[in-house]
Enzyme design. Structure first.
Site, PDB file in Angstrom:
ATOM      1  N   PRO A   2     -18.014   7.547  33.630  1.00  0.00           N
ATOM      2  CA  PRO A   2     -18.258   6.404  34.499  1.00  0.00           C
ATOM      3  C   PRO A   2     -17.443   5.204  34.022  1.00  0.00           C
ATOM      4  O   PRO A   2     -17.277   4.994  32.815  1.00  0.00           O
ATOM      5  CB  PRO A   2     -19.751   6.135  34.330  1.00  0.00           C
ATOM      6  CG  PRO A   2     -20.312   7.384  33.766  1.00  0.00           C
ATOM      7  CD  PRO A   2     -19.231   8.007  32.958  1.00  0.00           C
ATOM      8  N   GLU A   3     -16.916   4.440  34.962  1.00  0.00           N
ATOM      9  CA  GLU A   3     -16.168   3.245  34.615  1.00  0.00           C
ATOM     10  C   GLU A   3     -17.060   2.019  34.840  1.00  0.00           C
ATOM     11  O   GLU A   3     -18.226   2.149  35.209  1.00  0.00           O
ATOM     12  CB  GLU A   3     -14.872   3.184  35.421  1.00  0.00           C
ATOM     13  CG  GLU A   3     -13.959   4.372  35.131  1.00  0.00           C
ATOM     14  CD  GLU A   3     -12.586   4.273  35.786  1.00  0.00           C
ATOM     15  OE1 GLU A   3     -12.198   3.166  36.198  1.00  0.00           O
ATOM     16  OE2 GLU A   3     -11.902   5.301  35.899  1.00  0.00           O
ATOM     17  N   HIS A 106     -33.342  18.654  31.741  1.00  0.00           N
ATOM     18  CA  HIS A 106     -32.377  17.765  31.094  1.00  0.00           C
ATOM     19  C   HIS A 106     -32.867  16.327  31.034  1.00  0.00           C
ATOM     20  O   HIS A 106     -32.090  15.422  30.743  1.00  0.00           O
ATOM     21  CB  HIS A 106     -31.029  17.829  31.818  1.00  0.00           C
ATOM     22  CG  HIS A 106     -30.434  19.203  31.862  1.00  0.00           C
ATOM     23  ND1 HIS A 106     -30.149  19.926  30.723  1.00  0.00           N
ATOM     24  CD2 HIS A 106     -30.088  19.999  32.915  1.00  0.00           C
ATOM     25  CE1 HIS A 106     -29.644  21.107  31.065  1.00  0.00           C
ATOM     26  NE2 HIS A 106     -29.600  21.164  32.376  1.00  0.00           N
ATOM     27  N   ARG A 130     -25.021  17.417  29.885  1.00  0.00           N
ATOM     28  CA  ARG A 130     -23.997  17.691  28.856  1.00  0.00           C
ATOM     29  C   ARG A 130     -24.293  16.993  27.538  1.00  0.00           C
ATOM     30  O   ARG A 130     -23.655  17.288  26.526  1.00  0.00           O
ATOM     31  CB  ARG A 130     -22.618  17.271  29.372  1.00  0.00           C
ATOM     32  CG  ARG A 130     -22.191  18.003  30.650  1.00  0.00           C
ATOM     33  CD  ARG A 130     -20.795  17.608  31.048  1.00  0.00           C
ATOM     34  NE  ARG A 130     -20.446  18.112  32.371  1.00  0.00           N
ATOM     35  CZ  ARG A 130     -19.269  17.936  32.970  1.00  0.00           C
ATOM     36  NH1 ARG A 130     -18.325  17.260  32.343  1.00  0.00           N
ATOM     37  NH2 ARG A 130     -19.033  18.420  34.173  1.00  0.00           N
ATOM     38  N   ARG A 173       4.689  -6.144  23.681  1.00  0.00           N
ATOM     39  CA  ARG A 173       4.135  -4.789  23.667  1.00  0.00           C
ATOM     40  C   ARG A 173       5.077  -3.852  24.426  1.00  0.00           C
ATOM     41  O   ARG A 173       5.343  -4.050  25.606  1.00  0.00           O
ATOM     42  CB  ARG A 173       2.763  -4.761  24.337  1.00  0.00           C
ATOM     43  CG  ARG A 173       1.731  -5.672  23.689  1.00  0.00           C
ATOM     44  CD  ARG A 173       1.151  -5.053  22.447  1.00  0.00           C
ATOM     45  NE  ARG A 173       0.190  -5.958  21.824  1.00  0.00           N
ATOM     46  CZ  ARG A 173      -0.471  -5.685  20.712  1.00  0.00           C
ATOM     47  NH1 ARG A 173      -0.274  -4.522  20.108  1.00  0.00           N
ATOM     48  NH2 ARG A 173      -1.317  -6.548  20.201  1.00  0.00           N
TER      49      ARG A 173
END
Length: 300
Positions: A2-3, A106, A130, A173
């Site tokens: 997830p972001e 779960h 997971r 950079r």
């Protein structure tokens, strides 16, 4: 993983229950997730009041009146759902949701909450097939120096993010622009999907050197300001859409996010570019181990 928009969506969905609630009881159904919970995990949570429920990057932070902070990460398959009950202790279900594929076997951690403005008990259930997610208790006084947060960059939705800040961060950079944006030491919480989308909206190549956002004098170029605006714009749009549901993500009420239907470049390999007047075709390349989606014609 997830972001930021997905994590912020989960936070907003759970905030009405967690804010100012008392954690009456905690069910810990296994000794660990990605990391062990610790022998005193339940003891440090029970009968504590939640002072605030916030987000930092991709972490959920539950501030307790004891001075501890419960740091939670969803990992790859972690999710929350809630059950509201009409008894002192949960027995009769008033409203509940079981996400598709989220089998109760779960359900690893269950918080029994008494929200400040409710007479009911609410159960917040953490499900993680997971087990790549984790929960760890850290004293508030030690949080900033903790290895998870000590070198974390600025929040992309905060006031610090602008063209001048990007130019300064990336000055000299030589790494690619996309790699620099994904570096959590520079900007915290940005992920692959929304970096691809923001770069496309700005018309910048993900392979361009990060240092090219500033001129010879070090001042930000116009594209640096545009990129900062588009990063904020795409994140806010995604949050408003409930995030992107590609595999495991659902909102706390069980509904899917739908920002994936608004993707302009991500996961659109071989499709026409949506930039007005552009005849390019979206391409996919593996960059630093991640799929990069871009238009080779209009992203320069």
């Amino acid at each position: 993983m997830p972001e930021l928009p997905e994590v912020e969506t989960v936070r907003r969905g759970l905030a009405p229950f967690f804010d100012n609630a008392t954690i009456c009881r905690v069910e810990q159904r296994r000794p660990d997730l990605r990391f062990p919970f610790g022998d005193d995990f339940v003891e440090r949570l029970e009968n504590r009041r939640v002072v605030s429920f916030t987000r930092r990057a991709k972490y959920l932070l539950l501030d307790l009146d004891s001075g501890d902070v419960l740091v939670m990460h969803l990992g790859m398959s972690g999710s929350f759902r809630w059950i509201e009950t009409d008894d002192q202790e949960p027995t009769q279900t008033v409203e509940m949701y079981h996400a598709k594929g989220k089998h109760p076997q779960h359900d690893h951690v269950i918080f029994h909450l008494r929200p400040e403005d409710r007479e009911t008990i609410v159960k917040i259930i953490y499900n993680d097939p997971r087990r790549f997610g984790f929960m760890v208790l850290i004293p508030r006084s030690e949080l900033a120096a903790h290895p998870m947060f000590a070198e974390m960059g600025i929040e992309p939705l905060g006031n610090e993010l602008d063209g001048a800040h990007l130019a300064k961060l990336f000055e000299n950079r030589k790494t690619s622009l996309k790699a620099a944006l994904l570096n959590q030491k520079f900007i915290a919480g940005l992920g692959n999907i929304y970096v691809c989308e923001a770069l496309w909206r700005t018309g910048l190549s993900p392979f361009k050197s990060a240092s090219t956002l500033s001129g010879k004098s070090g001042k930000p170029l116009k594209k640096a300001n545009e990129l900062a605006n588009h990063i904020r714009e795409v994140l806010l749009e995604a949050i408003a859409s409930g995030g992107s549901s590609l595999k495991d993500h659902r909102q706390a009420d069980g509904s899917l996010g739908y920002f994936q239907h608004n993707f302009s470049v991500y996961d659109r390999e071989g499709e026409p570019c949506r930039t007005p007047g552009c005849s390019g075709i979206i391409e996919r390349k593996v960059q630093n181990g991640r799929s990069t989606f871009f238009c080779p014609k209009c992203q320069k």
